[in-house]
Write a protein that holds these residues in place. Structure first.
Motif, PDB file in Angstrom:
ATOM      1  N   LYS A 527      54.285  27.360  39.006  1.00 35.01           N
ATOM      2  CA  LYS A 527      53.903  29.011  39.626  1.00 35.01           C
ATOM      3  C   LYS A 527      52.881  29.259  39.156  1.00 35.01           C
ATOM      4  O   LYS A 527      52.852  29.872  39.430  1.00 35.01           O
ATOM      5  CB  LYS A 527      54.957  29.255  40.465  1.00 35.01           C
ATOM      6  N   SER A 528      52.513  29.487  37.150  1.00 36.27           N
ATOM      7  CA  SER A 528      52.796  30.540  36.750  1.00 36.27           C
ATOM      8  C   SER A 528      50.371  29.642  37.074  1.00 36.27           C
ATOM      9  O   SER A 528      49.711  30.610  37.133  1.00 36.27           O
ATOM     10  CB  SER A 528      52.552  30.320  35.590  1.00 36.27           C
ATOM     11  N   ASN A 529      50.796  28.266  36.533  1.00 36.61           N
ATOM     12  CA  ASN A 529      49.365  27.699  36.709  1.00 36.61           C
ATOM     13  C   ASN A 529      48.541  28.400  38.151  1.00 36.61           C
ATOM     14  O   ASN A 529      47.718  27.906  38.243  1.00 36.61           O
ATOM     15  CB  ASN A 529      49.655  25.643  36.665  1.00 36.61           C
ATOM     16  N   VAL A 530      49.721  27.950  39.275  1.00 38.08           N
ATOM     17  CA  VAL A 530      48.779  28.408  41.178  1.00 38.08           C
ATOM     18  C   VAL A 530      48.221  29.747  40.552  1.00 38.08           C
ATOM     19  O   VAL A 530      47.236  30.149  41.130  1.00 38.08           O
ATOM     20  CB  VAL A 530      49.696  28.071  41.647  1.00 38.08           C
ATOM     21  N   ARG A 531      49.276  30.490  40.006  1.00 38.68           N
ATOM     22  CA  ARG A 531      49.620  32.507  40.191  1.00 38.68           C
ATOM     23  C   ARG A 531      47.830  32.463  39.305  1.00 38.68           C
ATOM     24  O   ARG A 531      47.078  33.097  39.725  1.00 38.68           O
ATOM     25  CB  ARG A 531      50.292  32.516  39.510  1.00 38.68           C
ATOM     26  N   GLU A 532      47.383  31.454  37.865  1.00 38.45           N
ATOM     27  CA  GLU A 532      46.592  32.446  37.213  1.00 38.45           C
ATOM     28  C   GLU A 532      45.582  31.471  37.675  1.00 38.45           C
ATOM     29  O   GLU A 532      44.501  32.178  38.047  1.00 38.45           O
ATOM     30  CB  GLU A 532      46.875  31.794  35.426  1.00 38.45           C
ATOM     31  N   GLY A 533      45.343  30.045  38.917  1.00 35.01           N
ATOM     32  CA  GLY A 533      44.501  29.887  38.866  1.00 35.01           C
ATOM     33  C   GLY A 533      43.567  30.299  39.778  1.00 35.01           C
ATOM     34  O   GLY A 533      41.926  30.728  40.203  1.00 35.01           O
ATOM     35  N   LEU A 534      45.314  29.957  41.066  1.00 32.60           N
ATOM     36  CA  LEU A 534      44.362  31.774  41.859  1.00 32.60           C
ATOM     37  C   LEU A 534      44.360  33.108  41.535  1.00 32.60           C
ATOM     38  O   LEU A 534      42.760  33.375  42.440  1.00 32.60           O
ATOM     39  CB  LEU A 534      45.333  31.155  43.425  1.00 32.60           C
ATOM     40  N   SER A 535      43.829  33.524  41.219  1.00 35.00           N
ATOM     41  CA  SER A 535      44.323  34.884  40.773  1.00 35.00           C
ATOM     42  C   SER A 535      42.828  34.977  39.887  1.00 35.00           C
ATOM     43  O   SER A 535      42.169  35.689  40.683  1.00 35.00           O
ATOM     44  CB  SER A 535      45.163  35.220  39.522  1.00 35.00           C
ATOM     45  N   ARG A 536      42.169  34.081  39.395  1.00 34.80           N
ATOM     46  CA  ARG A 536      40.611  33.882  38.906  1.00 34.80           C
ATOM     47  C   ARG A 536      39.261  33.467  39.870  1.00 34.80           C
ATOM     48  O   ARG A 536      38.679  34.504  40.247  1.00 34.80           O
ATOM     49  CB  ARG A 536      40.846  32.793  37.042  1.00 34.80           C
ATOM     50  N   HIS A 537      40.064  32.634  40.865  1.00 36.67           N
ATOM     51  CA  HIS A 537      39.208  32.235  41.739  1.00 36.67           C
ATOM     52  C   HIS A 537      38.895  33.608  42.972  1.00 36.67           C
ATOM     53  O   HIS A 537      37.643  33.892  43.029  1.00 36.67           O
ATOM     54  CB  HIS A 537      39.439  31.001  42.264  1.00 36.67           C
ATOM     55  N   LEU A 538      39.803  34.400  43.412  1.00 39.39           N
ATOM     56  CA  LEU A 538      39.743  35.642  44.045  1.00 39.39           C
ATOM     57  C   LEU A 538      39.275  36.807  43.446  1.00 39.39           C
ATOM     58  O   LEU A 538      38.502  37.165  44.161  1.00 39.39           O
ATOM     59  CB  LEU A 538      41.420  35.757  44.579  1.00 39.39           C
ATOM     60  N   TYR A 539      39.342  36.544  42.671  1.00 40.63           N
ATOM     61  CA  TYR A 539      38.727  37.600  41.957  1.00 40.63           C
ATOM     62  C   TYR A 539      37.386  37.748  41.613  1.00 40.63           C
ATOM     63  O   TYR A 539      36.519  38.997  41.909  1.00 40.63           O
ATOM     64  CB  TYR A 539      39.308  37.961  40.768  1.00 40.63           C
ATOM     65  N   GLU A 540      36.774  36.102  41.539  1.00 39.88           N
ATOM     66  CA  GLU A 540      35.743  36.592  41.009  1.00 39.88           C
ATOM     67  C   GLU A 540      34.334  36.400  42.744  1.00 39.88           C
ATOM     68  O   GLU A 540      33.348  37.005  42.518  1.00 39.88           O
ATOM     69  CB  GLU A 540      35.227  34.623  40.912  1.00 39.88           C
ATOM     70  N   LYS A 541      35.364  36.093  43.308  1.00 38.56           N
ATOM     71  CA  LYS A 541      34.872  35.922  44.895  1.00 38.56           C
ATOM     72  C   LYS A 541      35.247  37.148  45.828  1.00 38.56           C
ATOM     73  O   LYS A 541      33.977  37.780  46.243  1.00 38.56           O
ATOM     74  CB  LYS A 541      35.711  35.018  46.157  1.00 38.56           C
ATOM     75  N   THR A 542      36.037  38.177  45.818  1.00 36.51           N
ATOM     76  CA  THR A 542      36.222  39.614  46.415  1.00 36.51           C
ATOM     77  C   THR A 542      36.380  40.722  45.523  1.00 36.51           C
ATOM     78  O   THR A 542      36.089  41.485  45.466  1.00 36.51           O
ATOM     79  CB  THR A 542      37.613  39.459  47.373  1.00 36.51           C
ATOM     80  N   LYS A 543      36.383  40.068  43.579  1.00 37.83           N
ATOM     81  CA  LYS A 543      36.617  41.617  43.221  1.00 37.83           C
ATOM     82  C   LYS A 543      38.739  42.345  43.192  1.00 37.83           C
ATOM     83  O   LYS A 543      38.532  43.069  43.289  1.00 37.83           O
ATOM     84  CB  LYS A 543      35.404  42.296  42.460  1.00 37.83           C
ATOM     85  N   ARG A 544      39.194  41.737  43.897  1.00 35.97           N
ATOM     86  CA  ARG A 544      40.638  42.268  43.943  1.00 35.97           C
ATOM     87  C   ARG A 544      41.576  41.063  43.449  1.00 35.97           C
ATOM     88  O   ARG A 544      41.046  39.597  43.138  1.00 35.97           O
ATOM     89  CB  ARG A 544      40.646  42.186  45.915  1.00 35.97           C
TER      90      ARG A 544
END
Length: 555
Positions: A527-544
């Protein structure tokens, strides 16, 4: 004196300092703890979804056998609103004046604890014993009848709490503050004064409530259409003046709003309001009268979203809709923090085309004394030590300056925070160790189950929304059986962000495959791997930064 001067006295605030509302103060005399007031506070803007805030009484719960009683200075919500919650933890006798206990009874009835609580009526002349400590009272003027200050008598001198007060020379009910008794208490010797700081920044004196009656009558006289008046439900003096102005104008009065109806019925039953016969009509009868024959008295002076006035302004009230021919009088000032809501309602009313009378000193007077009255209280009481209470920090500091101005030494003035204790031994004061204090948040039926973590989650959700990632894994084969499915709420509009979500989907699949190949099978790690990886990706793409909630099932 039966008591030696060696008794230990401690004074503390569990609420009402550094804030407006949830007033609650404690006085300990040896083994007795006497509580003064038990109020609530309305939540700040960042307390999302919270209904009300009450003081943390864990210290009183721990010392329950020492708590001998709760004394109420008057019947405002910021002094009695937390009582039913406190009594469930510490059931002790409650002392208050007739009107205050009339309002308390309704609250306790709603909470289902009225039968188990001892309510004891006092008045300004009462002198009682709470535990083994004598307590007396003195009459004060405020924006609700039947207010008292409290005097806890000890061998070191009196501990005096003023309650909310102003010195109104022409009160509506003709009952002036008991200045002679205050001077007498001061003459006998006051060890410590806790005094209301609300208007400590306001110079001069606060005008009399009677002047508001003149202002309201004047607006009534000039108005030809229907009148809609809003005020605090608990301001019984102002309601009496609205009743008198209605009678003078030969109009009928209809009352809207649960709290307004409740207070008027209690105050009338107990003799604090005296409406002429046939003046008050039912809301259903309003259509039988012409607009110029009507006054509607309603709740909603603070712009509360569900209040009667707000619903009337939106056209969402079942019986009354405000129109361009109406005059609306807002006979109250905004409580700090409610200014935005009040402005929004006033804007709505102007948009409709109604005449709005608000913010003028003509139709409102504060219930709290200004600087000259606060100085008068200090000069009457002549306290050795002074605690400015009931106000935000800047108000406490302004009150401290008034204390210095009337000759109280700086080292004898204590600006306290919630939980800070001032201890008195042999008439000398010092700061003692703190006691537990803070806010208990009430959301629906939950008392204290909403804390900082829940509020943080609510703030996150309100900023960037949530993504739920659902995936089913086969742990034996180390493969993804179904998913990942990504559900978005409050993050992006799905139809316009298909590519973003597809990329996110692929990313989650890759993260999980990598984990499985590396034999990472702990759920928390996945869960933490999914959360961290996805959070980084979405922040790069949307700044959210949406809240990411991975749900992993296994077959």
């Amino acid at each position: 004196m039966s008591k030696q001067i060696t008794e230990k006295i401690r004074v503390f605030a569990l609420g009402g300092v550094g804030e407006i509302g949830k007033n609650m103060y404690g006085v300990e005399v040896d083994e007795d703890i006497i509580i003064i007031d038990a109020g609530l506070m309305f939540p700040d803007d960042d307390m999302l979804g919270v209904d009300i805030v009450i003081p943390d009484v864990s210290y009183l719960t721990e010392q329950a056998d020492r708590v001998k009683g709760i004394v109420l200075t008057h019947g405002h919500e910021d002094h009695i609103g937390g009582l039913s919650y406190v009594l469930k933890k510490v059931n002790v006798p409650v002392y208050g004046t007739k009107l205050t206990l009339g309002l308390v009874e309704e609250k306790l009835k709603e909470a289902g604890i009225l039968r188990s609580v001892k309510l004891k009526t006092i008045d300004a002349k009462s002198r009682i014993k709470i535990g083994s400590t004598p307590v007396s009272f003195f009459r004060t003027s405020h924006s609700i009848p039947d207010c008292v200050g409290v005097c806890v008598e000890t061998s070191q001198g009196a501990i005096v709490h003023t309650g909310d007060f102003k010195f109104d020379q022409t009160p509506v009910d003709g009952k002036q503050a008991d200045i002679g008794k205050m001077a007498n208490i001061g003459h006998k010797g006051v060890l410590c004064l806790l005094s209301d700081s609300t208007n400590a920044e306001r110079p001069g004196t606060t005008k009399s409530e009677s002047e508001v009656g003149i202002g309201i009558t004047d607006v009534f006289r000039k108005t030809t259409g229907r009148l809609i008046v809003t005020s605090f439900a608990s301001n019984v003096h102002r309601i009496q003046q609205i009743i008198e102005a209605t009678a003078k104008a030969n109009r009928k009065l209809a009352i809207v709003g649960k709290s307004m109806i409740r207070v008027i019925s209690i105050a009338t039953r107990l003799g604090y309001l005296s409406p002429p016969k046939d003046l008050i009509i039912e809301l259903d009868e309003v259509n039988k009268y012409k607009p110029e024959q009507l006054v509607i008295l309603t709740t909603g002076s603070q712009g509360e979203p569900m209040s009667a006035l707000t619903r009337m302004a939106k056209g969402a009230h079942r019986q009354i809709t405000i129109n361009a021919y109406d005059t609306v009088i807002i006979a109250a000032s905004a409580i700090p923090g409610n200014e935005k809501s009040v402005s929004a309602v006033i804007d709505k009313l102007h948009r409709i085309g109604a005449e709005v009378v608000y913010g003028s000193s003509k139709v409102h007077a504060s219930g709290h004394g200004s600087q000259e009255e606060l100085k008068l209280m200090l000069n009457l009481m002549k306290p050795k030590y002074f605690l400015p209470v009931h106000g935000e920090v800047r108000m406490q500091h302004a009150h401290r300056n008034l204390g210095l101005g009337v000759g109280i030494p700086d080292e004898n003035i204590f600006i306290v925070e919630k939980g800070e204790v001032v201890e008195f031994t042999n008439k000398q004061a010092r700061r003692a160790s703190k006691i537990p204090s803070g806010n208990v948040l009430i959301d629906g039926l939950g008392v204290g189950d909403v804390g900082n973590i829940v509020l943080r989650d609510r703030r996150l959700l309100s900023k960037d929304g949530i993504l739920v990632v659902v995936v089913t894994l086969n742990k034996k084969t180390g493969t993804i059986e179904s998913g990942p499915n990504i559900i978005s709420r409050g993050f992006v509009y799905v139809r316009e962000s298909e590519q973003l979500l597809e990329d996110a989907n692929e990313l989650v699949s890759n993260i999980l495959k990598k984990c499985m190949s590396e034999k990472v099978s702990e759920w928390s790690s996945l869960k933490s791997n999914v959360r961290e990886g996805l959070s980084r990706h979405l922040y790069e793409k949307t700044k959210r930064r949406p809240m990411i909630l991975p749900i992993i099932m296994e077959v």
